[in-house]
Write an enzyme that holds these catalytic residues in place. Structure first.
Site, PDB file in Angstrom:
ATOM      1  N   GLN A 274      -3.073  -4.236  41.749  1.00 12.60           N
ATOM      2  CA  GLN A 274      -4.297  -4.856  41.707  1.00 12.60           C
ATOM      3  C   GLN A 274      -4.726  -5.475  43.109  1.00 12.60           C
ATOM      4  OE1 GLN A 274      -6.379  -4.902  38.706  1.00 12.60           O
ATOM      5  NE2 GLN A 274      -7.880  -5.681  40.152  1.00 12.60           N
TER       6      GLN A 274
ATOM      7  N   LYS B  96      -6.584  -4.018  31.362  1.00  9.00           N
ATOM      8  CA  LYS B  96      -5.961  -2.867  31.501  1.00  9.00           C
ATOM      9  C   LYS B  96      -4.838  -2.643  30.340  1.00  9.00           C
ATOM     10  CE  LYS B  96      -7.576  -2.221  36.123  1.00  9.00           C
ATOM     11  NZ  LYS B  96      -7.651  -2.806  37.348  1.00  9.00           N
TER      12      LYS B  96
ATOM     13  N   ASP C 202      -4.945   5.191  40.934  1.00  9.61           N
ATOM     14  CA  ASP C 202      -5.929   4.558  41.438  1.00  9.61           C
ATOM     15  C   ASP C 202      -6.602   5.559  42.291  1.00  9.61           C
ATOM     16  OD1 ASP C 202      -7.171   2.245  40.571  1.00  9.61           O
ATOM     17  OD2 ASP C 202      -5.940   1.076  41.810  1.00  9.61           O
TER      18      ASP C 202
END
Ligand code: NDP
Length: 282
Positions: A97, A53, A120
Site C-alpha cells: 500500500q 481490499k 498492482d
C-alpha cells in the site's frame, strides 16, 4: 443527453464474475487465489483502502493476508517480508500500500516484488511490458477506466484523448492503454501551456490531477467523454472529483461521477488481477 457512467454497478458486475470464476477455478484446481497486502505506518486513508481490499477478497473467495508494520519499519525488514511472500505458494498477488513512510525507498520495494505477483502492475518489468504492448499486470485504476469506457460502448480508435496528470500509477499507464486502443494521446501536467485549449481538443478527457473541480465547462468540448479520477476530500468532509461535475456534465456525451465512477473499479480490477495471477500458476 449525457450518460452518467455507473462505476458502482459495473464494478459489482465484475466482482460478481470474478467470484463465479474463482469458485469454478478453485473447484477444478484446489487453488485458492491469495492476496497479501502490506501496510506500513498508520495513514488513515491507506487503512480504509486496505480494509476494503480485505472485504473484497473475502467476497471473491480469496485468501487475504494483511501485514501491518509500524511507521518506523526498516527497509531490510520490509524487503525480507517481500522475499518471503515471493516464495509463499499460497500467495499469488502482493500489494504494497502506497505511500510508504518517507524513509523507505518505494522504487526499491516495488522492484523486489516478483513481477508475476505484482498485481498492482507497478514493477518495472510490468511497466516495460505495458510500454512494449505485451502487458502482464496493468495498474488497477487505468485498467478499470478502460473497462468503464469499453462497457459504455465508447470506441477509442482515432479519437483525440487528453490525459491530465502523469503519475506512474494513473496518468502514464492510462496514456499507454489509450494509445494501444488507437487513440491519439496527449499527456498534460503542471507545466503544460494553455491547458484549457489542449483539454478542449479532447474527444476523451481523463482528469487525474488531485485538484477539486479544476476542470470547468470552458475546458471541455461539446460531446466529449470525461473520466474523473480525482478523489479530493473537501473541508466539509464531502468528496469531490477533479471535474466540476454540475457544469461539465451537460456538455458531455458520457461522464463518470465522484463518488461512484472510477473509484469502485480500482478494487474490482485488483480482484481480477489477483485471479489472473493465481491462474498463471496452474
Ligand atoms: P499525483 O499527485 O501523483 O499526480 C498528479 C498529476 O497532476 C501530476 O502529474 C501533476 O503534474 C498534475 N497536475 C497537478 N496540478 C496540475 C495543474 N494545475 N495542471 C495540470 N496538471 C496538474 O496524483 P495521482 O496520479 O496519484 O492521483 C491523481 C488523483 O487521482 C488524486 O486525486 C488521487 O486521489 C486520485 N486517485 C484515485 C484513484 C481511484 O481509485 N479512484 C486511484 C489513484 C488516484 P506534475 O507531474 O507536473 O507535478
Amino acid at each position: 443527453m449525457s450518460i452518467i457512467i455507473d462505476g458502482t454497478k459495473i464494478a459489482q458486475d465484475i466482482r460478481r464474475s470474478v467470484r463465479e470464476e474463482t469458485l469454478a477455478f478453485t473447484e477444478k484446481t484446489g487453488v485458492v487465489p491469495g492476496l497479501a497486502v502490506v501496510l506500513a505506518g498508520d495513514d488513515p486513508a491507506s487503512k480504509v483502502y486496505v480494509g476494503r481490499k480485505a472485504k473484497a477478497c473475502a467476497e471473491a473467495g480469496f485468501l487475504s493476508r494483511e501485514y501491518k508494520l509500524p511507521a518506523d519499519v526498516g527497509e531490510a525488514e520490509l524487503l525480507a517480508l517481500i522475499s518471503d511472500l515471493n516464495s509463499d505458494r499460497q500467495i499469488h498477488g502482493i500489494l504494497v500500500q502506497l505511500p510508504l513512510p518517507k524513509h523507505i525507498p518505494t522504487d526499491k520495494i516495488i522492484a523486489a516484488i516478483d513481477p508475476n505477483k505484482d498485481v498492482d502492475g507497478f514493477h518495472p518489468a510490468n511497466v516495460g511490458r505495458l510500454v512494449t504492448g505485451s502487458p502482464l499486470f496493468v495498474p488497477c485504476t487505468p485498467r478499470g477506466i478502460m473497462e468503464l469506457i469499453a462497457r459504455t460502448g465508447i470506441s477509442l480508435s482515432g479519437k483525440d484523448a487528453v490525459v491530465i496528470g502523469r503519475s506512474n500509477i494513473v496518468g502514464k499507464p492510462m496514456a499507454l492503454l489509450l494509445l494501444a486502443q488507437n487513440a491519439t494521446v496527449t499527456m498534460c501536467h503542471s507545466k503544460t501551456k494553455d491547458l484549457p485549449a489542449v483539454a478542449r481538443r479532447a474527444d476523451v478527457l481523463i482528469a487525474a490531477i488531485g485538484k477539486p473541480c479544476m476542470i470547468t465547462a470552458d475546458m471541455v468540448k461539446e460531446g466529449a467523454v470525461v473520466v474523473d479520477v480525482g478523489v479530493n476530500r473537501l473541508e466539509s468532509g464531502k468528496l469531490a472529483g477533479d471535474v466540476a461535475f454540475d457544469e461539465v456534465a451537460p456538455k458531455t456525451s458520457a461522464i463518470t461521477p465522484v463518488p461512484g465512477g472510477v473509484g469502485p473499479m480500482t478494487i474490482a480490477m485488483l480482484m481480477r488481477n489477483t485471479l489472473d495471477a493465481a491462474k498463471m500458476t496452474t
